[in-house]
Design a protein around this motif. Structure first.
Motif, PDB file in Angstrom:
ATOM      1  N   ILE A 281      12.130 -24.590  41.198  1.00 23.98           N
ATOM      2  CA  ILE A 281      13.490 -24.560  40.636  1.00 23.98           C
ATOM      3  C   ILE A 281      13.678 -25.802  39.758  1.00 23.98           C
ATOM      4  O   ILE A 281      13.528 -26.929  40.252  1.00 23.98           O
ATOM      5  N   PRO A 282      13.977 -25.621  38.460  1.00 27.70           N
ATOM      6  CA  PRO A 282      14.130 -26.795  37.594  1.00 27.70           C
ATOM      7  C   PRO A 282      15.076 -27.854  38.157  1.00 27.70           C
ATOM      8  O   PRO A 282      14.823 -29.047  38.032  1.00 27.70           O
ATOM      9  N   ILE A 283      16.146 -27.434  38.837  1.00 30.63           N
ATOM     10  CA  ILE A 283      17.104 -28.414  39.369  1.00 30.63           C
ATOM     11  C   ILE A 283      16.625 -29.001  40.712  1.00 30.63           C
ATOM     12  O   ILE A 283      17.239 -29.919  41.255  1.00 30.63           O
ATOM     13  N   LYS A 284      15.510 -28.504  41.239  1.00 29.60           N
ATOM     14  CA  LYS A 284      14.809 -29.083  42.400  1.00 29.60           C
ATOM     15  C   LYS A 284      15.591 -29.077  43.711  1.00 29.60           C
ATOM     16  O   LYS A 284      15.434 -29.977  44.543  1.00 29.60           O
TER      17      LYS A 284
ATOM     18  N   ILE B 129      23.309 -17.964  38.867  1.00 30.28           N
ATOM     19  CA  ILE B 129      23.550 -19.308  39.429  1.00 30.28           C
ATOM     20  C   ILE B 129      22.303 -19.584  40.265  1.00 30.28           C
ATOM     21  O   ILE B 129      22.231 -19.238  41.445  1.00 30.28           O
ATOM     22  N   ASP B 130      21.282 -20.138  39.622  1.00 27.19           N
ATOM     23  CA  ASP B 130      19.980 -20.215  40.297  1.00 27.19           C
ATOM     24  C   ASP B 130      19.228 -21.515  40.002  1.00 27.19           C
ATOM     25  O   ASP B 130      18.014 -21.585  40.231  1.00 27.19           O
ATOM     26  N   GLY B 131      19.930 -22.512  39.493  1.00 24.42           N
ATOM     27  CA  GLY B 131      19.285 -23.799  39.204  1.00 24.42           C
ATOM     28  C   GLY B 131      18.177 -23.689  38.172  1.00 24.42           C
ATOM     29  O   GLY B 131      17.320 -24.565  38.087  1.00 24.42           O
ATOM     30  N   GLY B 132      18.190 -22.595  37.412  1.00 25.79           N
ATOM     31  CA  GLY B 132      17.171 -22.395  36.373  1.00 25.79           C
ATOM     32  C   GLY B 132      15.921 -21.690  36.878  1.00 25.79           C
ATOM     33  O   GLY B 132      14.944 -21.541  36.136  1.00 25.79           O
ATOM     34  N   PHE B 133      15.929 -21.211  38.123  1.00 28.21           N
ATOM     35  CA  PHE B 133      14.741 -20.605  38.739  1.00 28.21           C
ATOM     36  C   PHE B 133      14.143 -19.480  37.887  1.00 28.21           C
ATOM     37  O   PHE B 133      12.925 -19.349  37.794  1.00 28.21           O
ATOM     38  N   THR B 134      14.996 -18.659  37.259  1.00 24.96           N
ATOM     39  CA  THR B 134      14.477 -17.487  36.544  1.00 24.96           C
ATOM     40  C   THR B 134      14.166 -17.761  35.077  1.00 24.96           C
ATOM     41  O   THR B 134      13.830 -16.835  34.335  1.00 24.96           O
ATOM     42  N   LEU B 135      14.255 -19.015  34.667  1.00 26.03           N
ATOM     43  CA  LEU B 135      13.921 -19.321  33.259  1.00 26.03           C
ATOM     44  C   LEU B 135      12.455 -19.050  32.991  1.00 26.03           C
ATOM     45  O   LEU B 135      11.629 -19.350  33.836  1.00 26.03           O
TER      46      LEU B 135
END
Ligand code: NAP
Length: 246
Positions: free
Chosen positions: A207-210, A240-246
Motif C-alpha cells: 500500500i503506497p500509504i504504508k 479509499i485504499d491508500g493507493g493499493f489499487t494504483l
C-alpha cells in the motif's frame, strides 16, 4: 454543522465501518438511525455515543436481506424522525471460498445481504427522498468489486453489482436532486478483516500509504458525500485504499 437537521440511516451501523459512519454523521450534525442484525448491545453503544454528542439516535433491528423487515424498519424510522435525507448502504458479510468449494448457500447469503440488501433498503427509502425533493444515497462497495479477488467470487459479484446499481440509480434519480455514489474501500481494520491482520505487514508493504485503512478513513468520505459540498457529485465510485489499487 453541515448536516444539521438531516436524518441519516446507516445499515449495519453496529460495528466496523458502519459504526464509524454513524458517529461521524452525528458529529456533522445528523440524527442517526442505527440498523443492526444481531448485535443489539453494540448498536445500543453506538446510540449512547451519538446521544453523548447531543444528537438524536435510535437502534433498529432488521435483516437487510429480508424485504418486509426492511420496509417495516424504514417506515418506523420515518415515523420516528419525520424524514430520511441520507441512506448509507453499508451492511455486508463475507463467506470466502474458492468457487469449486463454494456452496449455493454461501453464494446466496452473500448476494442476498450485500446486493439484494441494497435494493431492499434503497427501494424503501427513495419514495421519502422523492417526496422531500432531495436525498443522498451512499453505497459501500469494495475494490474487490472493481478488480476481483480469488476466493471471493460471491463477494466480488455482489460488490460489482453495487457499482452497476449505483450508476443506474444516479441516472434515474438525478433530476429528483438525489445523488447516488459508492465508496470502494481497500483493506480496512474491522472484524471482517481480523483474519488477515496477522498478514498485515505484508499487505502494508503493497500500500503506497504504508498502513491499513481505518473505519474513519471511509466515514470521512461518506460525510463529505452527504454534505452540501458534494451536491454535484453523482454516479461515482471512490476508492479509499491508500493507493493499493494504483
Ligand atoms: P463488520 O465489521 O463485519 O460489520 C458488519 C456490519 O454489518 C455489522 O454492523 C453487522 O451487524 C451488519 N450486518 C451483517 N449482516 C447484516 C444483515 N443481514 N442485516 C443487517 N445488518 C447486517 O464489517 P465492516 O468491515 O465494517 O464492513 C462494512 C461494509 O464495508 C461491508 O459492506 C463490507 O463488505 C464493506 N467493506 C469492508 C472492507 C474491509 O476491509 N473491512 C473493505 C471493503 C468493503 P451486527 O453487528 O448486528 O452483526
Amino acid at each position: 454543522m453541515e448536516l444539521d437537521g438531516k436524518v441519516c440511516v446507516v445499515t449495519g451501523g453496529s460495528r466496523g465501518i458502519g459504526r464509524s459512519i454513524c458517529i461521524e454523521m452525528a458529529k456533522a450534525g445528523a440524527a442517526v438511525a442505527v440498523n443492526y442484525f444481531s448485535n443489539q448491545k453494540a448498536a445500543e453503544d453506538v446510540v449512547s455515543e451519538i446521544e453523548s454528542l447531543g444528537r438524536p439516535a435510535q437502534a433498529f433491528k432488521a435483516d437487510i436481506a429480508d424485504f418486509s423487515q426492511v420496509q417495516q424498519m424504514m417506515d418506523e424510522i420515518y415515523k420516528k424522525f419525520g424524514r430520511i435525507d441520507i441512506l448509507v448502504n453499508n451492511a455486508g458479510i463475507a463467506k470466502d471460498m474458492l468457487l469449486l468449494k463454494m456452496s449455493e448457500k454461501d453464494w446466496g447469503d452473500v448476494i442476498a445481504t450485500n446486493l439484494t440488501g441494497i435494493y431492499n433498503a434503497t427501494k424503501n427509502v427513495v419514495r421519502y427522498m422523492i417526496k422531500q425533493r432531495q436525498g443522498r444515497i451512499i453505497n459501500i462497495s469494495s475494490i474487490v468489486g472493481i478488480y476481483g479477488n480469488a476466493g471471493q467470487a460471491n463477494y466480488a459479484a455482489a460488490k460489482a453489482g453495487i457499482i452497476g446499481f449505483t450508476k443506474a440509480l444516479a441516472k434515474e434519480l438525478g433530476s429528483r436532486r438525489i445523488t447516488v455514489n459508492a465508496i470502494a474501500p481497500g483493506f480496512i481494520k474491522t472484524d471482517m478483516t481480523s483474519s488477515i491482520i496477522e498478514k498485515s505487514r505484508e499487505i502494508e508493504e503493497k500500500i503506497p500509504i504504508k498502513r491499513l485503512g481505518t473505519p474513519e478513513d471511509v466515514a470521512y468520505m461518506a460525510v463529505f458525500l452527504a454534505s452540501p459540498r458534494a451536491e454535484y457529485i453523482t454516479g461515482q465510485i471512490i476508492a479509499i485504499d491508500g493507493g493499493f489499487t494504483l
